[in-house]
Design a protein around this motif. Sequence first.
Motif, PDB file in Angstrom:
ATOM      1  N   UNK A 245       1.766  -3.987  -3.820  1.00 43.69           N
ATOM      2  CA  UNK A 245       1.625  -3.545  -2.432  1.00 43.69           C
ATOM      3  C   UNK A 245       1.762  -2.033  -2.287  1.00 43.69           C
ATOM      4  N   UNK A 246       2.781  -1.479  -2.931  1.00 42.54           N
ATOM      5  CA  UNK A 246       3.088  -0.064  -2.745  1.00 42.54           C
ATOM      6  C   UNK A 246       2.098   0.869  -3.401  1.00 42.54           C
ATOM      7  N   UNK A 247       1.753   0.618  -4.648  1.00 41.08           N
ATOM      8  CA  UNK A 247       0.873   1.527  -5.384  1.00 41.08           C
ATOM      9  C   UNK A 247      -0.601   1.133  -5.292  1.00 41.08           C
ATOM     10  N   UNK A 248      -0.898  -0.146  -5.499  1.00 38.49           N
ATOM     11  CA  UNK A 248      -2.301  -0.579  -5.578  1.00 38.49           C
ATOM     12  C   UNK A 248      -2.872  -1.052  -4.247  1.00 38.49           C
ATOM     13  N   UNK A 249      -1.990  -1.235  -3.257  1.00 40.46           N
ATOM     14  CA  UNK A 249      -2.417  -1.642  -1.903  1.00 40.46           C
ATOM     15  C   UNK A 249      -3.224  -2.943  -1.919  1.00 40.46           C
ATOM     16  N   UNK A 250      -2.799  -3.892  -2.754  1.00 42.79           N
ATOM     17  CA  UNK A 250      -3.473  -5.184  -2.831  1.00 42.79           C
ATOM     18  C   UNK A 250      -3.117  -6.028  -1.614  1.00 42.79           C
ATOM     19  N   UNK A 251      -3.993  -6.950  -1.268  1.00 46.22           N
ATOM     20  CA  UNK A 251      -3.697  -7.848  -0.151  1.00 46.22           C
ATOM     21  C   UNK A 251      -3.135  -9.167  -0.689  1.00 46.22           C
TER      22      UNK A 251
ATOM     23  N   UNK B 176      15.318  -2.672   2.349  1.00 50.09           N
ATOM     24  CA  UNK B 176      14.609  -3.215   3.511  1.00 50.09           C
ATOM     25  C   UNK B 176      13.618  -2.186   4.063  1.00 50.09           C
ATOM     26  N   UNK B 177      14.049  -0.924   4.167  1.00 52.89           N
ATOM     27  CA  UNK B 177      13.171   0.138   4.666  1.00 52.89           C
ATOM     28  C   UNK B 177      11.972   0.321   3.727  1.00 52.89           C
ATOM     29  N   UNK B 178      12.214   0.283   2.419  1.00 53.15           N
ATOM     30  CA  UNK B 178      11.130   0.431   1.456  1.00 53.15           C
ATOM     31  C   UNK B 178      10.143  -0.720   1.568  1.00 53.15           C
ATOM     32  N   UNK B 179      10.651  -1.941   1.624  1.00 56.37           N
ATOM     33  CA  UNK B 179       9.764  -3.107   1.710  1.00 56.37           C
ATOM     34  C   UNK B 179       8.976  -3.100   3.020  1.00 56.37           C
ATOM     35  N   UNK B 180       9.600  -2.686   4.105  1.00 60.53           N
ATOM     36  CA  UNK B 180       8.892  -2.596   5.389  1.00 60.53           C
ATOM     37  C   UNK B 180       7.774  -1.562   5.310  1.00 60.53           C
ATOM     38  N   UNK B 181       7.990  -0.534   4.528  1.00 58.12           N
ATOM     39  CA  UNK B 181       7.009   0.553   4.387  1.00 58.12           C
ATOM     40  C   UNK B 181       5.807   0.115   3.540  1.00 58.12           C
ATOM     41  N   UNK B 182       6.020  -0.667   2.496  1.00 52.20           N
ATOM     42  CA  UNK B 182       4.924  -0.990   1.588  1.00 52.20           C
ATOM     43  C   UNK B 182       4.222  -2.309   1.871  1.00 52.20           C
ATOM     44  N   UNK B 183       4.889  -3.231   2.518  1.00 49.06           N
ATOM     45  CA  UNK B 183       4.302  -4.549   2.749  1.00 49.06           C
ATOM     46  C   UNK B 183       3.262  -4.493   3.857  1.00 49.06           C
ATOM     47  N   UNK B 184       2.164  -5.246   3.664  1.00 51.74           N
ATOM     48  CA  UNK B 184       1.121  -5.263   4.718  1.00 51.74           C
ATOM     49  C   UNK B 184       1.584  -5.969   5.971  1.00 51.74           C
TER      50      UNK B 184
END
Length: 153
Positions: A81-87, A145-153
């Motif tokens: 999610x964070x680097x490759x922006x996969x769905x 939590x902040x990191x996951x909220x930032x990277x998750x679609x």
Amino acid sequence: MKRIFLTAAVTLGLGATAALADGKVYITLPDMSGIAQDPVAADRLLSDMQNTLVLSQNCPEASLSDEEHSLLTDGFDLLAYGELKLDTDGIIAKYETPAFDLLDNSTLACSEEPELKARTIATLIEAGGDLTPLPDQEKAYLDWRALMDQIRP
């Protein structure tokens, strides 16, 4: 009446503790930016992480510590999610479904699980991950939590 309030206060306090004590251990996560630069290496690592998770949770005599589980699941999320922006649909089709398909021949797959797990964990540690729990788990949760909220679609 005092007993009711005391019971309610203790129950609320235990509930807050249970929310943080769900088995998740917060650790230093790997830096996946270098791995993401090589599409073949990134694809292989995503596959290895998902296969390790599925096999370690479904093969007899295999297991993951809470720290290993956090390293694998969070490392997967950081890369996918964070680097490759996969769905999510693509992740399920390309990594999750094939990982569960390994269980169709579980004898062979389970015999290879210890080596796969060791190799995958070593790769994540090479990328900066660590299996040592962070000292302040409450702060680590908030940061996570902040990191996951930032990277998750």
